[in-house]
Write an enzyme that holds these catalytic residues in place. Structure first.
Site, PDB file in Angstrom:
ATOM      1  CB  CYS A   2      -5.681   9.079 -23.040  1.00 19.83           C
ATOM      2  SG  CYS A   2      -4.839   7.966 -24.145  1.00 19.83           S
ATOM      3  NE  ARG A  27      -6.584  10.634 -17.375  1.00 20.53           N
ATOM      4  CZ  ARG A  27      -7.283   9.779 -16.651  1.00 20.53           C
ATOM      5  NH1 ARG A  27      -7.318   9.915 -15.344  1.00 20.53           N
ATOM      6  NH2 ARG A  27      -7.936   8.795 -17.223  1.00 20.53           N
ATOM      7  CD1 TRP A  74       1.016   5.912 -20.736  1.00 23.49           C
ATOM      8  CD2 TRP A  74      -0.423   4.319 -21.377  1.00 23.49           C
ATOM      9  NE1 TRP A  74       1.475   4.697 -20.267  1.00 23.49           N
ATOM     10  CE2 TRP A  74       0.611   3.710 -20.640  1.00 23.49           C
ATOM     11  CE3 TRP A  74      -1.450   3.511 -21.884  1.00 23.49           C
ATOM     12  CZ2 TRP A  74       0.658   2.349 -20.398  1.00 23.49           C
ATOM     13  CZ3 TRP A  74      -1.401   2.147 -21.636  1.00 23.49           C
ATOM     14  CH2 TRP A  74      -0.353   1.585 -20.897  1.00 23.49           C
ATOM     15  CG  ASN A 100      -9.051   7.797 -21.108  1.00 20.56           C
ATOM     16  OD1 ASN A 100      -8.214   6.919 -21.285  1.00 20.56           O
ATOM     17  ND2 ASN A 100      -9.536   8.082 -19.921  1.00 20.56           N
ATOM     18  N   GLY A 101      -9.560   5.385 -23.539  1.00 16.63           N
ATOM     19  CA  GLY A 101     -10.173   4.061 -23.398  1.00 16.63           C
ATOM     20  C   GLY A 101      -9.741   3.175 -24.542  1.00 16.63           C
ATOM     21  CD  GLU A 476       4.907   0.805  -2.890  1.00 17.50           C
ATOM     22  OE1 GLU A 476       4.525  -0.025  -3.737  1.00 17.50           O
ATOM     23  OE2 GLU A 476       4.827   2.038  -3.078  1.00 17.50           O
ATOM     24  CE  LYS A 480       6.459   3.447  -5.299  1.00 18.73           C
ATOM     25  NZ  LYS A 480       5.127   3.663  -5.315  1.00 18.73           N
ATOM     26  CD  GLU A 483       6.166   3.369  -9.684  1.00 24.31           C
ATOM     27  OE1 GLU A 483       5.299   3.487 -10.572  1.00 24.31           O
ATOM     28  OE2 GLU A 483       5.856   3.270  -8.491  1.00 24.31           O
ATOM     29  CG  HIS A 499      12.899 -21.645  -1.228  1.00 22.10           C
ATOM     30  ND1 HIS A 499      12.943 -22.966  -0.864  1.00 22.10           N
ATOM     31  CD2 HIS A 499      12.742 -20.949  -0.075  1.00 22.10           C
ATOM     32  CE1 HIS A 499      12.786 -23.072   0.441  1.00 22.10           C
ATOM     33  NE2 HIS A 499      12.664 -21.860   0.953  1.00 22.10           N
ATOM     34  CE  LYS A 598      -0.792   9.692  -8.810  1.00 23.55           C
ATOM     35  NZ  LYS A 598       0.179   8.869  -8.077  1.00 23.55           N
TER      36      LYS A 598
HETATM   37  C1  AGP Z   1       2.409   3.387  -8.038  1.00 21.29           C
HETATM   38  O1  AGP Z   1       3.618   4.034  -7.821  1.00 21.29           O
HETATM   39  C2  AGP Z   1       2.123   3.069  -9.434  1.00 21.29           C
HETATM   40  N1  AGP Z   1       2.153   4.238 -10.230  1.00 21.29           N
HETATM   41  C3  AGP Z   1       0.953   2.138  -9.726  1.00 21.29           C
HETATM   42  O2  AGP Z   1       1.378   0.860  -9.377  1.00 21.29           O
HETATM   43  C4  AGP Z   1      -0.397   2.416  -9.023  1.00 21.29           C
HETATM   44  O3  AGP Z   1      -0.284   2.193  -7.652  1.00 21.29           O
HETATM   45  C5  AGP Z   1      -1.483   1.504  -9.615  1.00 21.29           C
HETATM   46  O4  AGP Z   1      -1.638   1.795 -10.971  1.00 21.29           O
HETATM   47  C6  AGP Z   1      -2.813   1.630  -8.904  1.00 21.29           C
HETATM   48  O5  AGP Z   1      -3.320   2.925  -9.000  1.00 21.29           O
HETATM   49  P1  AGP Z   1      -4.498   3.439  -8.088  1.00 21.29           P
HETATM   50  O6  AGP Z   1      -3.990   3.474  -6.694  1.00 21.29           O
HETATM   51  O7  AGP Z   1      -4.807   4.807  -8.621  1.00 21.29           O
HETATM   52  O8  AGP Z   1      -5.638   2.475  -8.241  1.00 21.29           O
END
Ligand code: AGP
Length: 603
Positions: A2, A27, A74, A100-101, A476, A480, A483, A499, A598
């Site tokens: 949010c 957000r 969100w 927000n929260g 990582e 990518k 997501e 394994h 984000k």
């Molecule tokens: C990254 O592509 C993601 N959107 C997510 O995993 C992100 O890295 C994670 O939420 C941590 O966010 P921050 O770096 O703002 O703490």
């Protein structure tokens, strides 16, 4: 998680408010809405969908008013419906709130308010605040008092903004564990979940802290403590980010723009004042026990850091995902946690920070957003200076964090005598090649990677493999991929494959292997044995590597030759590009993938 925006001005505010929630869309973007105060009272317009589409149906920009609040959602409590979108109104229509929260005690409060005759229009936790303020206003006949009394009743995390017909020229706002920032303009003042909300209008910013609230008018404001009502004199920070850098500049998506910005972001990271890194290395040396802490991408960056400290400084610093930190770590008053975060507002990471503080330990942070909670709360902060990262999918922030962690590992190696000044200088000189090499990877490989992505985007299951430092890079890369493409992608170490997961290998499961250069003899051989194991079971393998091994790989993305120390900084970039182009070919919402946000500011 949010986004909240607010504007109070001597001029109409609808355009600025609309732009505010557009800037905050990263957000949360399942629904949005605005509430304005005008001569007829409070006008609310809201609906489900992206800000632009809600604007088409609700004409958000066409409402007259000099005071307004707005929200992008969100969903946490209650489905994605028009009724659950913010703003929420009190029964009598005199108060509107955005939040927000998470209000953890909302059920009890809602039951209590229902008993008092209140009717709820939504399933959200947030709506209780509007009704609580209405209830307290009946007694106090003072909006500010009613607002703070209501805040005293809610538990959990919040950034709230409220407008009222009883105080038509003001916004009331408060913060507890969710970010809230005020912008100080000329005859206009602003409110946002971050300063990007209003950066085109003012660079003068006040960061509210937990337990504080503010009353904002067009030409004045004050901030107080919620509990005591004591005035707080908050410093104004001048933000140096250029609002232009938060635009797409001709790129179709922020993700592609930010992938291309990586060489420059890395140059900025390398050009930071060295004192920050020296201080971090000293803190590591002084501590009995250290942790690297992040979540999502920044957990993987922490894992990469774990390898960098082991390889370069012979120092084992375990990486812990911040969402599990409180369940796992046993910090003492001589522990150090190094937090890695793009936004500096991630709930789990801030929670881990509070945990180490409670244990009396120390904290350091590598963070991108100026004035963020993490940047302000850590004992020692390194601002990574990567510029705004708008796409939900993190790219340039992560690779710059890797650079800073490498610098810290080298500094530590120097402090402990493992590397002489000359040896350290040599690696650092080689490091300065990385941005140029990454530029070549982007320029020389993008079209080839786009071709591969188009050819294989119908494949639904992807495995990403690596060994050693290439293992967290594989994790990582898989993150990518999942997501942004919504496809199943799993990252794994090559050794782990045998394994259990090997049973999944067939012609429908494609594997991407991150191959180290041949000079890394053992690692290279071990990686290639994983490739053999997959090929023997009919699996399809794409290699990302530095040497041409045509027989084994079905496809290969070739990277330029660099020293074995620098090689691990390259494979992530083709992985990001591959994920981007697969997503493009599948027509995904690249900058705002479904269900993601984000900055994850809830537990
Ligand atoms: C990254 O592509 C993601 N959107 C997510 O995993 C992100 O890295 C994670 O939420 C941590 O966010 P921050 O770096 O703002 O703490």
């Amino acid at each position: 998680m949010c986004g909240i925006a607010g504007v109070v001005s001597s001029q109409p505010v609808s355009d600025r408010l609309f732009r505010g929630i557009k800037n905050l869309e990263y957000r949360g973007y399942d629904s949005c809405g605005v509430a304005y105060l005008n001569s007829s009272g409070i006008v609310v317009r809201k609906n489900i969908g992206y800000v632009d589409s809600v604007n088409v149906t609700e004409r958000l920009c066409e409402i007259e008013g000099h005071v307004g609040i707005a929200h992008t959602r969100w969903a946490t409590h209650g489905r994605v419906t028009k009724a659950n979108s913010h703003p929420h109104m009190s029964c009598n229509g005199d108060f509107a709130v955005v939040h927000n929260g998470i209000i953890s005690n909302y059920r009890g409060l809602r039951d209590e308010l229902r008993m008092q005759g209140h009717e709820f229009a939504s399933d959200t936790d947030s709506e209780v605040l509007a009704h609580l303020v209405e209830e307290y206003y009946r007694v106090t006949e003072d909006v500010e008092k009613a607002f703070t009394e209501a805040l005293g009743r809610v538990e959990g995390s919040y950034a709230f903004a409220l407008i009222s017909t009883h105080e038509p020229g003001k916004i009331f706002c408060a913060r507890c564990k969710s970010p809230l920032v005020m912008g100080i303009g000329n005859k206009s003042n602003y409110l946002g979940s971050d300063f990007i909300t209003f950066l085109s209008y003012t660079r003068k910013v006040i960061f509210l802290d937990d337990g504080e609230y503010a009353v904002i008018c067009g030409d004045d404001y004050y901030t107080k403590k919620i509990e005591s009502g004591e005035l707080v004199d908050k410093p104004i920070t001048e933000i140096s980010w250029d609002p232009e850098t938060s635009k797409k500049n001709g790129y179709p998506h922020y993700m592609l723009k930010e992938i291309h910005e990586q060489p420059n972001a890395m140059v900025s990271a390398m050009g930071l004042d060295n004192q920050g890194v020296v201080e971090l290395a000293r803190m590591i040396l002084d501590a009995d026990q250290c942790f690297l802490v992040g979540v999502g991408t920044t957990y993987y960056v922490s894992l990469i850091g774990q390898y960098l400290f082991s390889i370069h400084a012979d120092h084992f610093i375990p990486a812990v995902s911040s969402d599990e930190f409180t369940n796992l770590a046993k910090p003492t008053n001589n522990s150090l946690a190094i937090f890695v975060s793009q936004s500096g507002e991630t709930y789990d990471t801030l929670n881990a920070l509070r945990f180490i503080k409670e244990a009396g330990g120390s904290s350091a942070a590598i963070v991108n957003v100026m004035g963020s909670s993490l940047a302000r709360m850590a004992d020692h902060t390194i601002m990574q200076g990567s510029g705004p990262e708008i796409c939900v999918v993190s790219t340039k922030a992560a690779t710059s964090q890797m650079i800073i962690l490498l610098q810290a590992a080298l500094e530590l190696a120097h402090l402990t005598g493992k590397l002489s000044r000359g040896e350290k200088g040599e690696i650092e000189r080689a490091m300065s090649e990385i941005p140029g090499r990454i530029n070549s990877v982007i320029n020389d490989n993008s079209e080839f990677i786009r071709g591969l992505a188009n050819k294989y985007s119908h494949i639904k299951n992807w495995l990403w493999l690596g060994r050693g430092l290439y293992y967290p890079l594989a994790l990582e890369s898989a993150l990518k991929m999942k997501e942004v493409t919504y496809l199943h992608a799993e990252g794994m170490s090559g050794g782990f494959l045998k394994h259990g997961t090997l049973s999944l290998i067939d012609e429908d499961m494609y594997t991407v292997v991150l191959v180290p250069p041949k000079e890394e003899e053992d690692l290279y051989q071990l990686t290639m044995s994983s490739v053999e194991e997959i090929k023997a079971r009919g699996g399809f393998v794409i290699g990302i590597g530095f040497d041409h091994d045509e027989d084994l790989f079905d496809e290969i993305i070739l990277l330029p030759k660099v020293s074995r120390f620098l090689a691990p900084f390259l494979p992530l970039v083709p992985a990001q590009l591959f994920a981007y182009f697969v997503a493009l070919s599948l027509d995904r919402e690249i900058d705002k993938p479904k269900s993601l946000a984000k900055s994850v500011t809830v537990p």
